[in-house]
Write an enzyme that holds these catalytic residues in place. Sequence first.
Site, PDB file in Angstrom:
ATOM      1  N   LYS A 152      43.483 -28.423  33.792  1.00 51.38           N
ATOM      2  CA  LYS A 152      42.696 -29.075  32.717  1.00 51.38           C
ATOM      3  C   LYS A 152      43.436 -30.286  32.148  1.00 51.38           C
ATOM      4  CE  LYS A 152      42.534 -25.278  30.209  1.00 51.38           C
ATOM      5  NZ  LYS A 152      43.324 -24.380  31.080  1.00 51.38           N
ATOM      6  N   ARG A 206      37.402 -21.371  23.377  1.00 55.32           N
ATOM      7  CA  ARG A 206      37.977 -20.348  24.226  1.00 55.32           C
ATOM      8  C   ARG A 206      37.437 -18.961  23.926  1.00 55.32           C
ATOM      9  NH1 ARG A 206      43.198 -22.905  25.567  1.00 55.32           N
ATOM     10  NH2 ARG A 206      44.452 -21.428  26.705  1.00 55.32           N
ATOM     11  N   ARG A 264      55.639 -25.724  36.602  1.00 47.76           N
ATOM     12  CA  ARG A 264      55.191 -26.908  35.844  1.00 47.76           C
ATOM     13  C   ARG A 264      56.328 -27.503  35.010  1.00 47.76           C
ATOM     14  NH1 ARG A 264      50.159 -26.334  31.944  1.00 47.76           N
ATOM     15  NH2 ARG A 264      51.341 -24.536  31.209  1.00 47.76           N
ATOM     16  N   ARG A 304      57.501 -25.227  29.520  1.00 44.85           N
ATOM     17  CA  ARG A 304      56.933 -24.616  28.314  1.00 44.85           C
ATOM     18  C   ARG A 304      57.432 -23.180  28.146  1.00 44.85           C
ATOM     19  NH1 ARG A 304      50.556 -26.068  28.503  1.00 44.85           N
ATOM     20  NH2 ARG A 304      50.455 -23.873  27.889  1.00 44.85           N
ATOM     21  N   ARG A 316      48.479 -14.475  29.688  1.00 48.79           N
ATOM     22  CA  ARG A 316      47.521 -15.559  29.405  1.00 48.79           C
ATOM     23  C   ARG A 316      46.317 -15.458  30.338  1.00 48.79           C
ATOM     24  NH1 ARG A 316      51.419 -20.376  30.106  1.00 48.79           N
ATOM     25  NH2 ARG A 316      49.516 -21.610  30.157  1.00 48.79           N
TER      26      ARG A 316
HETATM   27  P1  AP5 Z   1      47.829 -28.229  34.050  1.00 48.92           P
HETATM   28  O1  AP5 Z   1      46.993 -29.446  34.209  1.00 48.92           O
HETATM   29  O2  AP5 Z   1      48.960 -28.287  33.099  1.00 48.92           O
HETATM   30  O3  AP5 Z   1      46.901 -26.937  33.792  1.00 48.92           O
HETATM   31  P2  AP5 Z   1      46.084 -26.493  32.504  1.00 48.92           P
HETATM   32  O4  AP5 Z   1      44.752 -26.007  32.979  1.00 48.92           O
HETATM   33  O5  AP5 Z   1      46.101 -27.561  31.464  1.00 48.92           O
HETATM   34  O6  AP5 Z   1      46.944 -25.237  32.080  1.00 48.92           O
HETATM   35  P3  AP5 Z   1      47.497 -24.798  30.655  1.00 48.92           P
HETATM   36  O7  AP5 Z   1      48.613 -23.844  30.915  1.00 48.92           O
HETATM   37  O8  AP5 Z   1      47.807 -25.969  29.798  1.00 48.92           O
HETATM   38  O9  AP5 Z   1      46.277 -24.045  30.095  1.00 48.92           O
HETATM   39  P4  AP5 Z   1      46.254 -23.040  28.970  1.00 48.92           P
HETATM   40  O10 AP5 Z   1      44.826 -23.029  28.696  1.00 48.92           O
HETATM   41  O11 AP5 Z   1      46.871 -21.736  29.254  1.00 48.92           O
HETATM   42  O12 AP5 Z   1      47.244 -23.673  27.843  1.00 48.92           O
HETATM   43  P5  AP5 Z   1      46.959 -24.414  26.478  1.00 48.92           P
HETATM   44  O13 AP5 Z   1      48.011 -25.400  26.279  1.00 48.92           O
HETATM   45  O14 AP5 Z   1      45.552 -24.838  26.405  1.00 48.92           O
HETATM   46  O15 AP5 Z   1      48.359 -27.853  35.523  1.00 48.92           O
HETATM   47  C1  AP5 Z   1      49.227 -26.733  35.723  1.00 48.92           C
HETATM   48  C2  AP5 Z   1      50.227 -27.044  36.854  1.00 48.92           C
HETATM   49  O16 AP5 Z   1      49.509 -27.168  38.079  1.00 48.92           O
HETATM   50  C3  AP5 Z   1      50.973 -28.381  36.656  1.00 48.92           C
HETATM   51  O17 AP5 Z   1      52.294 -28.224  37.069  1.00 48.92           O
HETATM   52  C4  AP5 Z   1      50.218 -29.365  37.570  1.00 48.92           C
HETATM   53  O18 AP5 Z   1      51.066 -30.385  38.067  1.00 48.92           O
HETATM   54  C5  AP5 Z   1      49.728 -28.439  38.684  1.00 48.92           C
HETATM   55  N1  AP5 Z   1      48.431 -28.860  39.226  1.00 48.92           N
HETATM   56  C6  AP5 Z   1      47.347 -29.325  38.533  1.00 48.92           C
HETATM   57  N2  AP5 Z   1      46.307 -29.571  39.362  1.00 48.92           N
HETATM   58  C7  AP5 Z   1      46.751 -29.250  40.617  1.00 48.92           C
HETATM   59  C8  AP5 Z   1      46.132 -29.302  41.910  1.00 48.92           C
HETATM   60  N3  AP5 Z   1      44.867 -29.725  42.061  1.00 48.92           N
HETATM   61  N4  AP5 Z   1      46.864 -28.894  42.969  1.00 48.92           N
HETATM   62  C9  AP5 Z   1      48.166 -28.459  42.817  1.00 48.92           C
HETATM   63  N5  AP5 Z   1      48.801 -28.400  41.600  1.00 48.92           N
HETATM   64  C10 AP5 Z   1      48.093 -28.802  40.525  1.00 48.92           C
HETATM   65  O19 AP5 Z   1      47.133 -23.228  25.433  1.00 48.92           O
HETATM   66  C11 AP5 Z   1      48.400 -22.668  25.176  1.00 48.92           C
HETATM   67  C12 AP5 Z   1      48.301 -21.608  24.091  1.00 48.92           C
HETATM   68  O20 AP5 Z   1      47.847 -22.190  22.874  1.00 48.92           O
HETATM   69  C13 AP5 Z   1      47.311 -20.455  24.354  1.00 48.92           C
HETATM   70  O21 AP5 Z   1      47.868 -19.442  25.147  1.00 48.92           O
HETATM   71  C14 AP5 Z   1      47.004 -20.006  22.935  1.00 48.92           C
HETATM   72  O22 AP5 Z   1      48.061 -19.232  22.410  1.00 48.92           O
HETATM   73  C15 AP5 Z   1      46.980 -21.308  22.170  1.00 48.92           C
HETATM   74  N6  AP5 Z   1      45.613 -21.897  22.172  1.00 48.92           N
HETATM   75  C16 AP5 Z   1      45.248 -23.077  22.734  1.00 48.92           C
HETATM   76  N7  AP5 Z   1      43.940 -23.298  22.540  1.00 48.92           N
HETATM   77  C17 AP5 Z   1      43.463 -22.252  21.850  1.00 48.92           C
HETATM   78  C18 AP5 Z   1      42.192 -21.895  21.368  1.00 48.92           C
HETATM   79  N8  AP5 Z   1      41.117 -22.670  21.585  1.00 48.92           N
HETATM   80  N9  AP5 Z   1      42.057 -20.729  20.692  1.00 48.92           N
HETATM   81  C19 AP5 Z   1      43.130 -19.935  20.440  1.00 48.92           C
HETATM   82  N10 AP5 Z   1      44.368 -20.202  20.894  1.00 48.92           N
HETATM   83  C20 AP5 Z   1      44.542 -21.345  21.589  1.00 48.92           C
HETATM   84 MG    MG Z   2      46.918 -27.745  29.514  1.00 49.82          MG
END
Ligand code: AP5
Ligand code: MG
Length: 218
Positions: A15, A90, A129, A162, A173
Amino acid sequence: MPIYIVLLGPPGAGKGTQAQIISKELNLPHISSGDIFRENLKNQTELGIIAERYMTRGELVPDDITISMIHDRLSREDCKPGSLLDGFPRTPAQAAALDNTLAEFRGKVNAVPYIKVPQEVLIERLTGRWTCRAEGHIFHDRFNPPRQKGVCDYDGSQLYQRDDDTEETVKNRIHVYFKQTMPLIDYYRQAGLLLEVDGRQPIEKVGADLIYAISKSI
Ligand code: AP5
Ligand code: MG
């Protein structure tokens, strides 16, 4: 009319990686709830300190806190043309709150691209990552390595892993995603807004597919 795009997909689907590409293409600000929590944590705000308790365990931050944070963010001037939301909503309660918030701004969710990636790929993506300290640019040991180890290609800042990217927290997660976020897939499919894209393809191809699907639907 403002345009609001919601990016859906499990942790590690890509994402953030794709939002960095698409937001430029569509000229919409990238609003990531996870990035806002991490920024608050870095600055040791009250919100950041509360959010950390949940994030380090891989749990969701409570809905009321998250909803009010996103409401504030979407009210800012730079979101007048709309925004590209990453990581919010979410839960069903967050999705309902988003609909109400956007109605306030005379808008609605226009498209929901869903980056589909099988579960077995996610752990390797997240444990490999590396994220940049300055702007959150995203890399991967194997799949998207920086030119110089530990240094961001775009701004030269340091890359870090992270705290929630340990194998144990990643597993939780993913579990939390299936339990609490999966219902949104049906919610947006029934609303006729879901655009499914194969997230196992190379990064550039996923980006091209997303831009094509979004452009056709808005
Ligand atoms: P990346 O692009 O970083 O993936 P992502 O989908 O953004 O993954 P996240 O870990 O950021 O998602 P998340 O939803 O768990 O975390 P968030 O920060 O939102 O890609 C991942 C890796 O893959 C990278 O190394 C990249 O290079 C590689 N990659 C990408 N595309 C690729 C491809 N096509 N092929 C190969 N490799 C590839 O949330 C974190 C925390 O915050 C949550 O756990 C929660 O505690 C809190 N939080 C956030 N939002 C909310 C909410 N709405 N409600 C409640 N709590 C929340
Ligand atoms: Mg992300």
